[in-house]
Write a protein that holds these residues in place. Structure first.
Motif, PDB file in Angstrom:
ATOM      1  N   ARG A 163      32.057  45.698  23.731  1.00 51.31           N
ATOM      2  CA  ARG A 163      31.890  45.025  25.013  1.00 51.31           C
ATOM      3  C   ARG A 163      30.422  44.657  25.212  1.00 51.31           C
ATOM      4  O   ARG A 163      29.536  45.486  24.973  1.00 51.31           O
ATOM      5  CB  ARG A 163      32.375  45.923  26.157  1.00 51.31           C
ATOM      6  CG  ARG A 163      33.874  45.855  26.375  1.00 51.31           C
ATOM      7  CD  ARG A 163      34.350  46.858  27.408  1.00 51.31           C
ATOM      8  NE  ARG A 163      34.748  48.120  26.798  1.00 51.31           N
ATOM      9  CZ  ARG A 163      35.264  49.140  27.464  1.00 51.31           C
ATOM     10  NH1 ARG A 163      35.425  49.061  28.777  1.00 51.31           N
ATOM     11  NH2 ARG A 163      35.597  50.252  26.838  1.00 51.31           N
ATOM     12  N   SER A 206      36.128  47.424  18.555  1.00 48.71           N
ATOM     13  CA  SER A 206      36.003  46.660  19.798  1.00 48.71           C
ATOM     14  C   SER A 206      34.606  46.863  20.358  1.00 48.71           C
ATOM     15  O   SER A 206      34.067  47.973  20.325  1.00 48.71           O
ATOM     16  CB  SER A 206      37.061  47.082  20.825  1.00 48.71           C
ATOM     17  OG  SER A 206      36.731  48.324  21.411  1.00 48.71           O
ATOM     18  N   TRP A 235      44.026  47.810  30.069  1.00 45.85           N
ATOM     19  CA  TRP A 235      42.711  47.439  30.607  1.00 45.85           C
ATOM     20  C   TRP A 235      42.798  47.502  32.122  1.00 45.85           C
ATOM     21  O   TRP A 235      43.839  47.191  32.704  1.00 45.85           O
ATOM     22  CB  TRP A 235      42.418  46.014  30.143  1.00 45.85           C
ATOM     23  CG  TRP A 235      41.139  45.365  30.560  1.00 45.85           C
ATOM     24  CD1 TRP A 235      40.930  44.577  31.654  1.00 45.85           C
ATOM     25  CD2 TRP A 235      39.897  45.379  29.855  1.00 45.85           C
ATOM     26  NE1 TRP A 235      39.642  44.101  31.681  1.00 45.85           N
ATOM     27  CE2 TRP A 235      38.976  44.582  30.576  1.00 45.85           C
ATOM     28  CE3 TRP A 235      39.467  45.982  28.677  1.00 45.85           C
ATOM     29  CZ2 TRP A 235      37.662  44.384  30.168  1.00 45.85           C
ATOM     30  CZ3 TRP A 235      38.163  45.784  28.262  1.00 45.85           C
ATOM     31  CH2 TRP A 235      37.277  44.996  29.003  1.00 45.85           C
ATOM     32  N   THR A 236      41.731  47.928  32.780  1.00 44.02           N
ATOM     33  CA  THR A 236      41.712  47.887  34.242  1.00 44.02           C
ATOM     34  C   THR A 236      40.724  46.834  34.712  1.00 44.02           C
ATOM     35  O   THR A 236      39.692  46.599  34.073  1.00 44.02           O
ATOM     36  CB  THR A 236      41.338  49.254  34.852  1.00 44.02           C
ATOM     37  OG1 THR A 236      40.101  49.692  34.320  1.00 44.02           O
ATOM     38  CG2 THR A 236      42.413  50.281  34.574  1.00 44.02           C
ATOM     39  N   SER A 237      41.055  46.189  35.842  1.00 42.59           N
ATOM     40  CA  SER A 237      40.240  45.080  36.333  1.00 42.59           C
ATOM     41  C   SER A 237      40.452  44.897  37.829  1.00 42.59           C
ATOM     42  O   SER A 237      41.510  45.228  38.370  1.00 42.59           O
ATOM     43  CB  SER A 237      40.624  43.785  35.603  1.00 42.59           C
ATOM     44  OG  SER A 237      40.010  42.661  36.194  1.00 42.59           O
ATOM     45  N   LEU A 266      39.919  51.525  28.592  1.00 42.58           N
ATOM     46  CA  LEU A 266      40.472  50.748  27.476  1.00 42.58           C
ATOM     47  C   LEU A 266      41.257  51.663  26.545  1.00 42.58           C
ATOM     48  O   LEU A 266      40.729  52.642  26.015  1.00 42.58           O
ATOM     49  CB  LEU A 266      39.336  50.062  26.719  1.00 42.58           C
ATOM     50  CG  LEU A 266      39.724  49.284  25.466  1.00 42.58           C
ATOM     51  CD1 LEU A 266      40.676  48.136  25.797  1.00 42.58           C
ATOM     52  CD2 LEU A 266      38.467  48.755  24.760  1.00 42.58           C
ATOM     53  N   LEU A 312      34.780  41.020  25.597  1.00 41.59           N
ATOM     54  CA  LEU A 312      35.349  42.000  24.680  1.00 41.59           C
ATOM     55  C   LEU A 312      35.573  41.316  23.342  1.00 41.59           C
ATOM     56  O   LEU A 312      36.323  40.340  23.254  1.00 41.59           O
ATOM     57  CB  LEU A 312      36.670  42.549  25.222  1.00 41.59           C
ATOM     58  CG  LEU A 312      37.454  43.465  24.276  1.00 41.59           C
ATOM     59  CD1 LEU A 312      36.721  44.788  24.055  1.00 41.59           C
ATOM     60  CD2 LEU A 312      38.868  43.730  24.808  1.00 41.59           C
TER      61      LEU A 312
END
Length: 727
Positions: free
Chosen positions: A283, A281, A332-334, A322, A294
């Motif tokens: 970013r 992965s 995932w945080t947002s 992540l 991502l």
């Protein structure tokens, strides 16, 4: 009745007078109020953890049981080595049969260092030198190899063949860096090691930094010799060229390195392998940092797939939250719903569900228990000045508070999430460490700092009072500290303290730091201390935090000036004696407040301040301001070097000449502006000291200097008057 009241007041004041006063030596030399802390523990496989312990000039890595908190055994002891006095770091391989031991560290910047590293086999008690003056040695998942950086290049040591070979050969100081971040990534994206092993140990993904076009910054290092030396490094200031960062894939079987195409971007702030052996992965961020992508990259074909794309009118934060589940879905945080929350996506990037919801912020993500399908996290849902530890199911149900409801709670979980050590404190309680199970039940109190609490009771301390204040249409968090013998019929000088940076928090229900004791010392000498978190600070949602976008320090300064004016109206405040101080961003704020609020502030101290954002680095500054070319007014209208003539009060400017973060250039330019405006001020330059301004007696000297400035310009209560018995 009147006589009884006077007698009681007199006795109360007399009792206060018998208590000890805090001194600067207590805070900065004797360590009188130092709390007991737990060493940073490393969670091991099973219900165990390890600690690096120091005793009698040596060190050991010891294994402990979470269940009993008792030591199980010593894994390795430096006394068993002839040429190693003590270890400075250790890391395990996956099955915890080997360690990497680090010694002889030499700092590079604030978070990076060189060191000498060894592997240690626990079963055979044998060691093998990996290398001297190397960086970030890391076991491969199969434990057969170690990758590390040296002289800006990447290397691999293969234990099966007992050979070491180079992955890259173009590394060169101040030009090319392989596998280690440059200064600005280290400082602002908060990581140093920029290489990652694949899960099957067949590939290494790494970042390459070409900083040849980045402009050089230099600092004189005065040292103790006849001639100064120079520290020269690449530092991209706002609007200038960044390093060109590219992603590469090294395959161990054929020793082949390939460049990975991940589209158009300015930054690659994170690379992480997923649960799939062949999927990396990645970013990426654009220069404005408001478009985060991502990607999943196949390690064999190098084909990339866009999985997630987050955008924001201001900026998108980069986190370490992540987490990949066994099916390669991920957590995932947002902030996309207005507050920082936890989300679950499938492996294709389709949202499965939002796990946490509400008008509050998740402040730390602690991990996922696959067996229980449970997530553990910290949040401010019991008030933005508090922190609680919670569990919640992957489906967003069965939420449970696992810690105290109020105060500041943080958790250190065992690797299998069966246990955690909770650290609790509040404004009246020093740190208390408790062992808890994953249901939150307290199994044992480890440390409670009872001795410190008893010692503190003998000192003339005041209560930290929490409240909110309505300023410019917003309810802002505030604390005040008043003299312990506060008398509302008298008038007191006020000293305001703040930091005010984006997303920060200074008003928090936690135990004292060193500045809190200094503030208490000032309070016992007749000061009221005030701290307010204005617009742009954190933990009140995305929109509140991003109010200051494109105009750093403008709204924040307006809020501090408005707070000062509110206090000036109070009958117990001496309106002619209101001061403000701060460090770094807070130093910029105190400078700006004194100049733009010259009708209310009479004194200010600025320690290591930014004085123009044109001098600060690209990643931090442009995240909040964009570039100077795009937003010149945002940079200049709130830069105090542009309006020194506004100075009316008393100003102290302090900086370390070895500050690689906020360069002393900021202080020099501020000083020159004031000189040319014929404005008098006091200042102090600390030779070779970095952004923290510490070492030896430095902090004691600094706080003596600041204390004397405050007493000189805001006044000091006569001790006899303060403790005079009435009646």
């Amino acid at each position: 009745m009147k006589k009884l009241f006077i007698l009681f007041l007199g006795i109360s004041t007399f009792v206060n007078a018998q208590k000890k006063d805090i001194t600067l030596e207590d805070i900065w030399k004797k360590g009188t109020f130092r709390a007991e802390y737990m060493n940073s523990l490393n969670s091991m496989n099973g219900d165990y953890y390890s600690l690096l312990n120091y005793a009698n000039g040596s060190s050991s890595v010891d294994k402990y049981s979470y269940k009993t908190l008792e030591k199980v055994n010593t894994i390795v002891d430096s006394k068993d080595f002839e040429d190693i006095k003590y270890f400075e770091s250790y890391t395990f391989n996956n099955d915890e049969t080997k360690l990497i031991l680090g010694v002889d560290f030499k700092p590079i910047f604030r978070h990076s260092f060189l060191g000498t590293f060894y592997t240690y086999d626990i079963a055979t008690k044998s060691t093998q030198l990996i290398g001297k003056d190397i960086q970030r040695p890391t076991f491969s998942p199969d434990s057969k190899k170690v990758a590390f950086a040296k002289d800006n290049n990447l290397f691999v040591t293969d234990f099966t063949t007992n050979t070491t070979y180079q992955i890259t050969k173009d590394g060169k100081k101040n030009e090319i860096i392989n596998g280690i971040t440059d200064w600005v990534y280290e400082e602002e994206f908060a990581f140093v090691r920029a290489f990652e092993w694949s899960k099957d140990s067949k590939h290494i993904a790494f970042l390459r930094f070409d900083e040849s076009k980045v402009k050089t910054f230099s600092m004189d290092v005065y040292g103790t010799g006849k001639y100064p030396t120079q520290e020269v490094f690449k530092y991209p200031k706002a609007g200038e060229d960044n390093a060109i960062v590219t992603l590469h894939m090294f395959t161990l079987s054929n020793k082949n390195t390939r460049k990975v195409d991940v589209g158009e971007y300015e930054y690659i702030p994170r690379i992480n392998w997923t649960k799939d052996n062949h999927t990396l992965s990645v970013r990426t961020l654009n220069r404005h940092q408001n478009d985060l992508k991502l990607f999943f990259v196949d390690s064999n074909s190098l084909e990339k797939t866009l999985i997630l794309n987050e955008t924001d009118k201001a900026y998108v934060d980069v986190t370490d939250d992540l987490t990949f589940l066994n099916d390669n879905s991920f957590i995932w945080t947002s902030e996309k719903d207005g507050y920082n929350h936890i989300y679950h996506y499938n492996k294709s990037g389709k949202l499965i569900n939002q796990i946490t919801k509400g008008n509050w912020e998740v402040t730390s993500y602690y991990g996922f228990d696959a067996n229980k399908k449970t997530i553990y996290y910290q949040s401010v849902e019991n008030g933005s000045i508090n922190r609680g530890v919670y569990s919640i199911s992957l489906k967003g149900k069965k939420k449970k508070l696992l810690s105290n409801a109020s105060g500041n709670n943080r958790a250190s979980f065992s690797k299998n999430r069966h246990f955690f050590i909770n650290t609790f404190s509040d404004a009246n309680t020093p740190p208390v460490y408790t062992l808890r199970n994953n249901k939150g039940n307290i199994l044992k109190t480890i440390k409670d700092n009872a001795n410190l609490k008893e010692l503190i009771s003998n000192y003339n301390l005041s209560k930290k009072e929490f409240s909110t204040i309505k300023i410019n249409g917003y309810d802002l968090n505030m604390y005040t500290i008043k003299p312990s013998n506060f008398d509302s019929s008298k008038k007191y000088p006020v000293l305001m303290y703040q930091y005010s940076g984006p997303g920060s928090q200074s008003v928090s229900n936690r135990w004292n730091g060193s500045n809190d004791y200094w503030h208490q010392m000032l309070a016992q000498n007749g000061y009221i201390i005030v701290c307010v978190d204005g617009r742009g600070t954190g933990l009140k949602g995305r929109d509140f935090k991003k109010l200051t976008y494109m105009n750093l320090v403008k709204l924040e300064t307006e809020d501090q000036i408005a707070v000062a004016k509110e206090f000036a109206k109070k009958p117990y405040v001496d309106a002619d004696k209101i001061g403000i101080w701060g460090w770094s961003f807070g130093g910029h704020m105190s400078t700006n407040s004194l100049l733009k609020g010259n009708d209310v502030f009479s004194a200010a101290i600025a320690v290591a301040p930014v004085t123009t954002w044109r001098f600060y680095d690209t990643i931090y500054t442009e995240r909040y301001m964009r570039t100077p070319e795009e937003n010149p007014a945002g940079y200049d209208d709130n830069s105090p070097i542009n309006y020194p003539e506004l100075l009316k009060g008393n100003y102290m400017l302090i900086h370390g000449t070895g500050d690689d973060n906020v360069h002393a250039q900021n202080a020099m330019r501020m000083a020159e502006a004031l000189i040319q405006a014929n404005k008098q001020f006091e200042w102090g330059m600390y030779p070779d000291k970095n952004h923290g301004i510490y070492g030896g007696n430095t902090r004691l000297h600094l706080y003596n200097k600041m204390t004397n400035f405050i007493y000189k310009n805001l006044g000091k209560k006569d001790k006899k008057q303060v403790h005079k018995i009435k009646g």
